[in-house]
Structure formats: C-alpha cells, structure tokens
Design a protein around this motif. Structure first.
Motif, PDB file in Angstrom:
ATOM      1  N   ARG A   1     -13.240  29.805  23.221  1.00 15.31           N
ATOM      2  CA  ARG A   1     -13.681  30.972  22.477  1.00 15.31           C
ATOM      3  C   ARG A   1     -14.865  30.451  21.816  1.00 15.31           C
ATOM      4  O   ARG A   1     -16.061  31.173  21.510  1.00 15.31           O
ATOM      5  N   GLU A   2     -14.745  29.474  21.002  1.00 12.00           N
ATOM      6  CA  GLU A   2     -15.645  28.923  20.163  1.00 12.00           C
ATOM      7  C   GLU A   2     -16.885  28.539  20.747  1.00 12.00           C
ATOM      8  O   GLU A   2     -18.015  28.834  20.378  1.00 12.00           O
TER       9      GLU A   2
ATOM     10  N   ALA B   1     -10.067  19.422  24.616  1.00 13.51           N
ATOM     11  CA  ALA B   1      -8.894  20.391  24.122  1.00 13.51           C
ATOM     12  C   ALA B   1      -7.712  19.885  25.090  1.00 13.51           C
ATOM     13  O   ALA B   1      -7.682  19.627  26.188  1.00 13.51           O
ATOM     14  N   GLY B   2      -6.535  20.112  24.324  1.00 10.13           N
ATOM     15  CA  GLY B   2      -5.332  19.851  25.099  1.00 10.13           C
ATOM     16  C   GLY B   2      -4.904  21.078  25.697  1.00 10.13           C
ATOM     17  O   GLY B   2      -5.558  22.352  25.545  1.00 10.13           O
ATOM     18  N   LYS B   3      -3.973  21.284  26.111  1.00  5.33           N
ATOM     19  CA  LYS B   3      -3.633  22.455  27.079  1.00  5.33           C
ATOM     20  C   LYS B   3      -3.604  23.851  25.977  1.00  5.33           C
ATOM     21  O   LYS B   3      -4.034  24.917  26.454  1.00  5.33           O
ATOM     22  N   HIS B   4      -2.857  23.611  24.742  1.00  6.26           N
ATOM     23  CA  HIS B   4      -2.890  24.785  24.005  1.00  6.26           C
ATOM     24  C   HIS B   4      -3.983  25.204  23.363  1.00  6.26           C
ATOM     25  O   HIS B   4      -4.138  26.303  22.911  1.00  6.26           O
ATOM     26  N   ALA B   5      -4.907  24.228  23.211  1.00 11.02           N
ATOM     27  CA  ALA B   5      -6.025  24.501  22.355  1.00 11.02           C
ATOM     28  C   ALA B   5      -7.510  24.686  23.072  1.00 11.02           C
ATOM     29  O   ALA B   5      -8.341  25.265  22.804  1.00 11.02           O
ATOM     30  N   ALA B   6      -7.220  24.746  24.358  1.00  8.63           N
ATOM     31  CA  ALA B   6      -8.377  25.016  25.550  1.00  8.63           C
ATOM     32  C   ALA B   6      -8.866  26.493  25.307  1.00  8.63           C
ATOM     33  O   ALA B   6     -10.207  26.767  25.201  1.00  8.63           O
ATOM     34  N   GLU B   7      -7.990  27.523  25.213  1.00 11.30           N
ATOM     35  CA  GLU B   7      -8.545  28.890  24.981  1.00 11.30           C
ATOM     36  C   GLU B   7      -9.257  28.966  23.423  1.00 11.30           C
ATOM     37  O   GLU B   7     -10.341  29.806  23.472  1.00 11.30           O
ATOM     38  N   ASP B   8      -8.738  28.445  22.570  1.00  7.88           N
ATOM     39  CA  ASP B   8      -9.626  28.315  21.297  1.00  7.88           C
ATOM     40  C   ASP B   8     -10.964  27.808  21.236  1.00  7.88           C
ATOM     41  O   ASP B   8     -12.011  28.330  20.783  1.00  7.88           O
ATOM     42  N   LEU B   9     -11.039  26.672  22.081  1.00  8.54           N
ATOM     43  CA  LEU B   9     -12.202  25.859  22.210  1.00  8.54           C
ATOM     44  C   LEU B   9     -13.083  26.792  23.185  1.00  8.54           C
ATOM     45  O   LEU B   9     -14.451  26.830  22.757  1.00  8.54           O
TER      46      LEU B   9
ATOM     47  N   THR C   1     -14.308  21.313  27.445  1.00  6.30           N
ATOM     48  CA  THR C   1     -13.114  21.940  27.451  1.00  6.30           C
ATOM     49  C   THR C   1     -11.902  20.865  27.593  1.00  6.30           C
ATOM     50  O   THR C   1     -11.220  20.697  26.932  1.00  6.30           O
TER      51      THR C   1
END
Length: 68
Positions: free
Chosen positions: A47-48, A37-45, A33
């Motif tokens: 989750r995936e 992932a950047g700071k904003h995409a970390a949660e999405d990654l 992660t």
C-alpha cells in the motif's frame, strides 16, 4: 563510514525512483515487498509503495505539463 552510507542510501533511492517510472515497477515492487516485509506487513508495504508510486507519477506528469 557515514558518508558512504549516505551515498549508498541516495543511490538506492534514485534507483527506486527510476524503477517507479518504468514498466519494471510491478516486478520491482514485488521483490521489494518480499525482501523488506514479513508475511503480516506485506500488505502495508504494498500500500505504501503504491502511494509513493502515485506521487512520483503525479510529479512526473506535472513536470511534463510544465515543460510543455
């Protein structure tokens, strides 16, 4: 060059699957992660990765049941 990239991607995918079924998964997931992932995409990654982990574990369980 394309064959080498395909081999590298295959090796990376195999390693990722191996990590998913070990106790090292939590640490590996956190490192992946941070790397991808950047700071904003970390949660999405995250989750995936959790969804993928669940699918791999379900497949392992199904295979164990089938082999028994």
């Amino acid at each position: 060059m394309e064959a080498e990239l395909a081999a590298l991607a295959g090796s990376g995918a195999a390693t990722l699957i191996e990590l998913m079924v070990t106790a090292s998964w939590t640490q590996a997931k956190e490192r992946l992660t941070r790397f991808f992932a950047g700071k904003h995409a970390a949660e999405d990654l995250l989750r995936e990765l959790d969804i993928s982990h669940g699918e791999v574990m379900a497949a392992c369980d199904a295979r164990r049941r089938h082999d028994d």
